[in-house]
Design a protein around this motif. Sequence first.
Motif, PDB file in Angstrom:
ATOM      1  N   ALA A 175      -0.666   1.351   1.819  1.00  0.00           N
ATOM      2  CA  ALA A 175      -0.646   2.810   1.676  1.00  0.00           C
ATOM      3  C   ALA A 175      -2.030   3.347   1.337  1.00  0.00           C
ATOM      4  O   ALA A 175      -2.455   4.385   1.869  1.00  0.00           O
ATOM      5  CB  ALA A 175       0.365   3.208   0.601  1.00  0.00           C
ATOM      6  N   MET A 176      -2.743   2.656   0.471  1.00  0.00           N
ATOM      7  CA  MET A 176      -4.093   3.094   0.116  1.00  0.00           C
ATOM      8  C   MET A 176      -5.011   3.121   1.336  1.00  0.00           C
ATOM      9  O   MET A 176      -5.822   4.043   1.499  1.00  0.00           O
ATOM     10  CB  MET A 176      -4.674   2.173  -0.952  1.00  0.00           C
ATOM     11  N   GLU A 177      -4.899   2.112   2.185  1.00  0.00           N
ATOM     12  CA  GLU A 177      -5.746   2.074   3.377  1.00  0.00           C
ATOM     13  C   GLU A 177      -5.450   3.272   4.278  1.00  0.00           C
ATOM     14  O   GLU A 177      -6.363   3.868   4.849  1.00  0.00           O
ATOM     15  CB  GLU A 177      -5.538   0.770   4.138  1.00  0.00           C
ATOM     16  N   GLY A 178      -4.171   3.610   4.390  1.00  0.00           N
ATOM     17  CA  GLY A 178      -3.835   4.795   5.156  1.00  0.00           C
ATOM     18  C   GLY A 178      -4.476   6.040   4.593  1.00  0.00           C
ATOM     19  O   GLY A 178      -5.019   6.878   5.327  1.00  0.00           O
ATOM     20  N   ARG A 179      -4.464   6.169   3.264  1.00  0.00           N
ATOM     21  CA  ARG A 179      -5.070   7.334   2.614  1.00  0.00           C
ATOM     22  C   ARG A 179      -6.592   7.321   2.786  1.00  0.00           C
ATOM     23  O   ARG A 179      -7.207   8.363   3.031  1.00  0.00           O
ATOM     24  CB  ARG A 179      -4.688   7.347   1.136  1.00  0.00           C
ATOM     25  N   PHE A 180      -7.214   6.140   2.664  1.00  0.00           N
ATOM     26  CA  PHE A 180      -8.661   6.032   2.880  1.00  0.00           C
ATOM     27  C   PHE A 180      -9.044   6.543   4.262  1.00  0.00           C
ATOM     28  O   PHE A 180     -10.102   7.148   4.455  1.00  0.00           O
ATOM     29  CB  PHE A 180      -9.114   4.573   2.759  1.00  0.00           C
ATOM     30  N   LEU A 181      -8.169   6.277   5.225  1.00  0.00           N
ATOM     31  CA  LEU A 181      -8.475   6.622   6.614  1.00  0.00           C
ATOM     32  C   LEU A 181      -7.929   7.984   7.013  1.00  0.00           C
ATOM     33  O   LEU A 181      -7.920   8.333   8.187  1.00  0.00           O
ATOM     34  CB  LEU A 181      -7.925   5.536   7.544  1.00  0.00           C
ATOM     35  N   GLY A 182      -7.448   8.750   6.044  1.00  0.00           N
ATOM     36  CA  GLY A 182      -7.140  10.142   6.292  1.00  0.00           C
ATOM     37  C   GLY A 182      -5.689  10.530   6.427  1.00  0.00           C
ATOM     38  O   GLY A 182      -5.390  11.705   6.671  1.00  0.00           O
ATOM     39  N   SER A 183      -4.761   9.581   6.255  1.00  0.00           N
ATOM     40  CA  SER A 183      -3.344   9.901   6.433  1.00  0.00           C
ATOM     41  C   SER A 183      -2.629   9.996   5.084  1.00  0.00           C
ATOM     42  O   SER A 183      -2.862   9.163   4.200  1.00  0.00           O
ATOM     43  CB  SER A 183      -2.659   8.818   7.279  1.00  0.00           C
ATOM     44  N   PRO A 184      -1.741  10.960   4.903  1.00  0.00           N
ATOM     45  CA  PRO A 184      -0.860  10.935   3.727  1.00  0.00           C
ATOM     46  C   PRO A 184      -0.114   9.608   3.698  1.00  0.00           C
ATOM     47  O   PRO A 184       0.211   9.039   4.750  1.00  0.00           O
ATOM     48  CB  PRO A 184       0.090  12.110   3.969  1.00  0.00           C
ATOM     49  N   ALA A 185       0.174   9.101   2.491  1.00  0.00           N
ATOM     50  CA  ALA A 185       0.743   7.758   2.430  1.00  0.00           C
ATOM     51  C   ALA A 185       1.580   7.555   1.183  1.00  0.00           C
ATOM     52  O   ALA A 185       1.350   8.184   0.153  1.00  0.00           O
ATOM     53  CB  ALA A 185      -0.388   6.717   2.472  1.00  0.00           C
ATOM     54  N   MET A 186       2.549   6.630   1.315  1.00  0.00           N
ATOM     55  CA  MET A 186       3.327   6.209   0.156  1.00  0.00           C
ATOM     56  C   MET A 186       3.688   4.749   0.300  1.00  0.00           C
ATOM     57  O   MET A 186       3.766   4.199   1.406  1.00  0.00           O
ATOM     58  CB  MET A 186       4.599   7.059   0.004  1.00  0.00           C
ATOM     59  N   ALA A 187       3.889   4.093  -0.856  1.00  0.00           N
ATOM     60  CA  ALA A 187       4.375   2.719  -0.921  1.00  0.00           C
ATOM     61  C   ALA A 187       5.764   2.749  -1.540  1.00  0.00           C
ATOM     62  O   ALA A 187       5.983   3.430  -2.545  1.00  0.00           O
ATOM     63  CB  ALA A 187       3.435   1.861  -1.761  1.00  0.00           C
ATOM     64  N   VAL A 188       6.699   2.004  -0.949  1.00  0.00           N
ATOM     65  CA  VAL A 188       8.100   2.042  -1.397  1.00  0.00           C
ATOM     66  C   VAL A 188       8.568   0.621  -1.697  1.00  0.00           C
ATOM     67  O   VAL A 188       8.433  -0.282  -0.856  1.00  0.00           O
ATOM     68  CB  VAL A 188       9.009   2.669  -0.325  1.00  0.00           C
ATOM     69  N   SER A 189       9.134   0.427  -2.892  1.00  0.00           N
ATOM     70  CA  SER A 189       9.584  -0.892  -3.327  1.00  0.00           C
ATOM     71  C   SER A 189      10.988  -0.810  -3.903  1.00  0.00           C
ATOM     72  O   SER A 189      11.361   0.202  -4.510  1.00  0.00           O
ATOM     73  CB  SER A 189       8.628  -1.470  -4.385  1.00  0.00           C
TER      74      SER A 189
END
Length: 258
Positions: free
Chosen positions: A110-124
Amino acid sequence: MHILISNDDGLDAKGIRHLAERIGEQVDRVTIIAPDRDRSGASNSLTLDRPIRVDQRDENVFKVFGTPTDCVHIGITGLLGEEPDMVISGVNAGANMGDDVIYSGTVAAAMEGRFLGSPAMAVSLAYENSRPTNYASAARAAGVLMNRLHEEPLPADTILNVNVPDLPWEEIRGFETTRLGHRHRSEDVIPLEDPRGRQFYWIGAPGGEEDNGPGTDFNSIRRGYVSVTPIHVDLTRYQALDPVGQWVQNIRRDEDAA
């Protein structure tokens, strides 16, 4: 919307299939890009010392011989041809609460997605028994939060770390905003010796809950709520800038005096 889904449990894990199926019912397009095997604990590692093989398993389904971060990075910077509207990582088999986020490949994707400009979430999926059961509840929670995140975007340096109790949906009490709790120090490594007398080690178990009071992700899960923790991707400790600035000035003075 076009949603990029990844994980750290691998392409064949149950959680990612439940997530893709649920999200696919709500959006125009879902692309799955996931590791070839379980890469739990990979954190934000990016493969730089060798090329990374990618196999297409199905339409919009790709297996990457690399880390969760590799998966999202390759997807956004070349494989997809267009940037996704959001990155969702999961559903992880097991909680990612407190200090877990430091090591989590789920959170890292999720962090990589945010670094590259996309909203992101991690779900567990936070389970206590021998194996997780209610992946459908976690996938449904992800769908609810996806819609909210799309309608009301968060600041560009923020992701959501979502933990869902392993309960049927009707037994989940709601959603709570939480902060990361804290664990005790992890158990010591376990030393072993192979048949040729060579030493090796198993990493010890994670420490038990230490800071788990009201307001923490640990507490929210224990009470049957979905824990939603905003994580600041910018790692700068702004409160320490002035004290460290004084250190640096003193170092310069000490060096000049020497």
